[in-house]
Design a protein around this motif. Structure first.
Motif, PDB file in Angstrom:
ATOM      1  N   UNK A   1     -59.275 -16.041  26.060  1.00 51.66           N
ATOM      2  CA  UNK A   1     -59.905 -15.360  25.017  1.00 51.66           C
ATOM      3  C   UNK A   1     -60.440 -16.197  24.304  1.00 51.66           C
ATOM      4  N   UNK A   2     -60.882 -17.439  24.253  1.00 47.02           N
ATOM      5  CA  UNK A   2     -62.010 -18.225  23.977  1.00 47.02           C
ATOM      6  C   UNK A   2     -62.923 -17.389  24.739  1.00 47.02           C
ATOM      7  N   UNK A   3     -62.742 -17.967  26.140  1.00 48.85           N
ATOM      8  CA  UNK A   3     -64.085 -17.315  26.467  1.00 48.85           C
ATOM      9  C   UNK A   3     -64.422 -15.448  26.169  1.00 48.85           C
ATOM     10  N   UNK A   4     -63.655 -14.998  26.248  1.00 47.43           N
ATOM     11  CA  UNK A   4     -64.007 -13.685  25.925  1.00 47.43           C
ATOM     12  C   UNK A   4     -64.578 -12.929  24.963  1.00 47.43           C
ATOM     13  N   UNK A   5     -63.732 -13.985  23.065  1.00 46.02           N
ATOM     14  CA  UNK A   5     -64.787 -13.513  22.159  1.00 46.02           C
ATOM     15  C   UNK A   5     -65.570 -14.212  21.702  1.00 46.02           C
ATOM     16  N   UNK A   6     -66.108 -15.914  22.916  1.00 46.19           N
ATOM     17  CA  UNK A   6     -67.492 -16.009  23.013  1.00 46.19           C
ATOM     18  C   UNK A   6     -68.244 -15.167  23.471  1.00 46.19           C
TER      19      UNK A   6
ATOM     20  N   UNK B   1     -68.832  -5.851  28.195  1.00 49.20           N
ATOM     21  CA  UNK B   1     -68.790  -5.825  26.568  1.00 49.20           C
ATOM     22  C   UNK B   1     -66.540  -5.290  26.635  1.00 49.20           C
ATOM     23  N   UNK B   2     -67.650  -3.676  27.373  1.00 49.88           N
ATOM     24  CA  UNK B   2     -65.688  -2.958  27.069  1.00 49.88           C
ATOM     25  C   UNK B   2     -64.837  -3.465  27.839  1.00 49.88           C
ATOM     26  N   UNK B   3     -65.285  -4.230  29.175  1.00 52.89           N
ATOM     27  CA  UNK B   3     -64.104  -5.197  29.091  1.00 52.89           C
ATOM     28  C   UNK B   3     -63.315  -6.073  28.990  1.00 52.89           C
ATOM     29  N   UNK B   4     -64.229  -7.097  28.303  1.00 48.92           N
ATOM     30  CA  UNK B   4     -64.179  -7.704  27.174  1.00 48.92           C
ATOM     31  C   UNK B   4     -62.643  -8.039  26.697  1.00 48.92           C
ATOM     32  N   UNK B   5     -63.557  -6.042  25.541  1.00 47.62           N
ATOM     33  CA  UNK B   5     -62.767  -6.109  24.485  1.00 47.62           C
ATOM     34  C   UNK B   5     -61.846  -5.917  24.965  1.00 47.62           C
ATOM     35  N   UNK B   6     -61.145  -4.887  26.201  1.00 45.82           N
ATOM     36  CA  UNK B   6     -60.380  -4.713  26.944  1.00 45.82           C
ATOM     37  C   UNK B   6     -58.874  -5.707  27.847  1.00 45.82           C
ATOM     38  N   UNK B   7     -60.096  -6.391  28.007  1.00 49.97           N
ATOM     39  CA  UNK B   7     -58.933  -7.550  28.406  1.00 49.97           C
ATOM     40  C   UNK B   7     -58.571  -8.860  27.139  1.00 49.97           C
ATOM     41  N   UNK B   8     -59.052  -8.678  25.916  1.00 52.94           N
ATOM     42  CA  UNK B   8     -58.870  -9.499  24.719  1.00 52.94           C
ATOM     43  C   UNK B   8     -57.805  -8.973  24.211  1.00 52.94           C
ATOM     44  N   UNK B   9     -57.716  -7.342  24.508  1.00 58.38           N
ATOM     45  CA  UNK B   9     -56.311  -6.412  23.772  1.00 58.38           C
ATOM     46  C   UNK B   9     -55.221  -6.412  24.644  1.00 58.38           C
ATOM     47  N   UNK B  10     -55.010  -7.366  25.996  1.00 59.51           N
ATOM     48  CA  UNK B  10     -54.340  -7.565  26.854  1.00 59.51           C
ATOM     49  C   UNK B  10     -54.038  -9.132  26.034  1.00 59.51           C
ATOM     50  N   UNK B  11     -54.871  -9.731  26.755  1.00 52.77           N
ATOM     51  CA  UNK B  11     -54.338 -11.285  26.147  1.00 52.77           C
ATOM     52  C   UNK B  11     -53.925 -11.556  24.638  1.00 52.77           C
ATOM     53  N   UNK B  12     -53.786 -10.840  23.598  1.00 52.52           N
ATOM     54  CA  UNK B  12     -53.626 -11.024  22.818  1.00 52.52           C
ATOM     55  C   UNK B  12     -52.031 -11.234  23.075  1.00 52.52           C
ATOM     56  N   UNK B  13     -51.946 -10.386  23.502  1.00 45.40           N
ATOM     57  CA  UNK B  13     -49.866  -9.732  23.807  1.00 45.40           C
ATOM     58  C   UNK B  13     -49.529 -10.449  24.971  1.00 45.40           C
TER      59      UNK B  13
ATOM     60  N   UNK C   1     -68.255 -11.642  23.026  1.00 42.14           N
ATOM     61  CA  UNK C   1     -68.711 -10.354  23.077  1.00 42.14           C
ATOM     62  C   UNK C   1     -69.454 -10.492  21.799  1.00 42.14           C
ATOM     63  N   UNK C   2     -69.109 -12.058  20.832  1.00 45.89           N
ATOM     64  CA  UNK C   2     -70.060 -12.375  20.094  1.00 45.89           C
ATOM     65  C   UNK C   2     -71.140 -12.616  20.516  1.00 45.89           C
ATOM     66  N   UNK C   3     -71.935 -12.905  22.106  1.00 43.76           N
ATOM     67  CA  UNK C   3     -72.886 -13.332  22.914  1.00 43.76           C
ATOM     68  C   UNK C   3     -73.702 -12.159  23.336  1.00 43.76           C
ATOM     69  N   UNK C   4     -73.227 -11.215  23.429  1.00 43.27           N
ATOM     70  CA  UNK C   4     -73.456 -10.602  24.734  1.00 43.27           C
ATOM     71  C   UNK C   4     -72.914  -8.853  23.160  1.00 43.27           C
ATOM     72  N   UNK C   5     -72.897  -8.439  21.983  1.00 39.38           N
ATOM     73  CA  UNK C   5     -72.516  -7.515  21.447  1.00 39.38           C
ATOM     74  C   UNK C   5     -72.472  -6.136  22.017  1.00 39.38           C
ATOM     75  N   UNK C   6     -73.687  -5.596  22.914  1.00 38.16           N
ATOM     76  CA  UNK C   6     -74.086  -5.113  23.512  1.00 38.16           C
ATOM     77  C   UNK C   6     -73.926  -4.801  25.548  1.00 38.16           C
TER      78      UNK C   6
END
Length: 267
Positions: free
Chosen positions: A162-167, A178-190, A169-174
């Protein structure tokens, strides 16, 4: 006798003259031309050696460029394998199994009191995903940073992931991944305990809003539907899962079958 006397005087003079001529240095009138030819020969040989060295340098330079290209290709292939495994794990990863197992027990969660439901949806991170306490250092290379974060998912280090993917998407917003990173954040928070359903919802919605045509959209819609269900919002869950079926029913996407199965079991 008188005639022989002068002759006897001339003979020593002639001998002396012959000796002087014999002692005179011999000069080769063509020696300068020979030296010039020899110098030109040396210059020609040096030029040939220089040309050979240039050819060797060019060959080495070509080898270095080829090896650099092959290294970049191997790096890209390695990342592509990560992405391919990412897609496969969408329907069979430990994170997926954690979410599906929780969803299978969702009837119990749905029967909890309002206070328990509020506790379940409470997000200590607020409305947006944030990095966990563990610091994650990014290399500054988009591909390797994503691979590093995804490696934490594979090793079930979910908090660090979570920490890695959050960092990320912040560092590489486009960024490309990044879409894959948002997906895995959704998975990981569950997947983490306690779950952060609000942060998971935000991550999946960010993917759907910013990247509506991305290949992760069907899986994200299915996962978001299950998160709605876990959060006690059955209406939104049913609408989202039905939308997956209606929109992707003829594509053969695994999210369609999962949505049908979830609806069959829970509605």
């Amino acid at each position: 006798m008188q005639f022989l006397k002068p002759l006897s005087l001339l003979l020593p003079a002639a001998c002396l003259s012959a000796q002087l001529w014999a002692q005179a240095p011999i000069v080769d009138v063509g020696s300068s031309r020979a030296d010039s030819q020899s110098a030109r020969g040396i210059e020609g040989e040096m030029y040939q050696q220089l040309q050979l060295l240039r050819q060797e340098v060019m060959a080495l330079r070509g080898t270095v460029e080829e090896q650099g290209y092959q290294l970049r290709q191997l790096k890209q292939q390695s990342l592509d394998r990560y992405i391919d495994m990412d897609r496969r794990l969408t329907s069979g990863s430990p994170v997926d199994r954690s979410l599906d197992a929780t969803a299978a027990d969702s009837m119990v969660a749905a029967s909890t009191t309002d206070a328990e439901a509020a506790e379940l949806t409470e997000s200590p991170a607020g409305k947006t995903p944030v990095a966990a306490s563990a610091a994650v250092l990014l290399d500054g290379d988009e591909s390797s940073d994503y691979a590093k974060a995804y490696g934490l998912v594979k090793s079930a280090s979910y908090d660090q992931a979570i920490a890695a993917f959050a960092s990320y998407v912040e560092k590489y917003p486009t960024g490309r991944y990044t879409p894959n990173a948002w997906y895995w954040l959704g998975e990981l928070y569950v997947a983490i305990k306690p779950q952060n359903l609000l942060a998971s919802t935000t991550a999946f919605q960010r993917l759907l809003t910013d990247y509506p045509d991305h290949g992760k959209v069907p899986a994200a819609m299915y996962k978001l539907g299950t998160v709605y269900f876990l959060n006690g919002d059955k209406t939104k869950a049913q609408e989202m899962l039905t939308h997956v079926i209606d929109r992707y029913g003829n594509t053969g996407n695994s999210a369609v079958n999962k949505s049908r199965e979830f609806l069959r079991k829970n509605f």
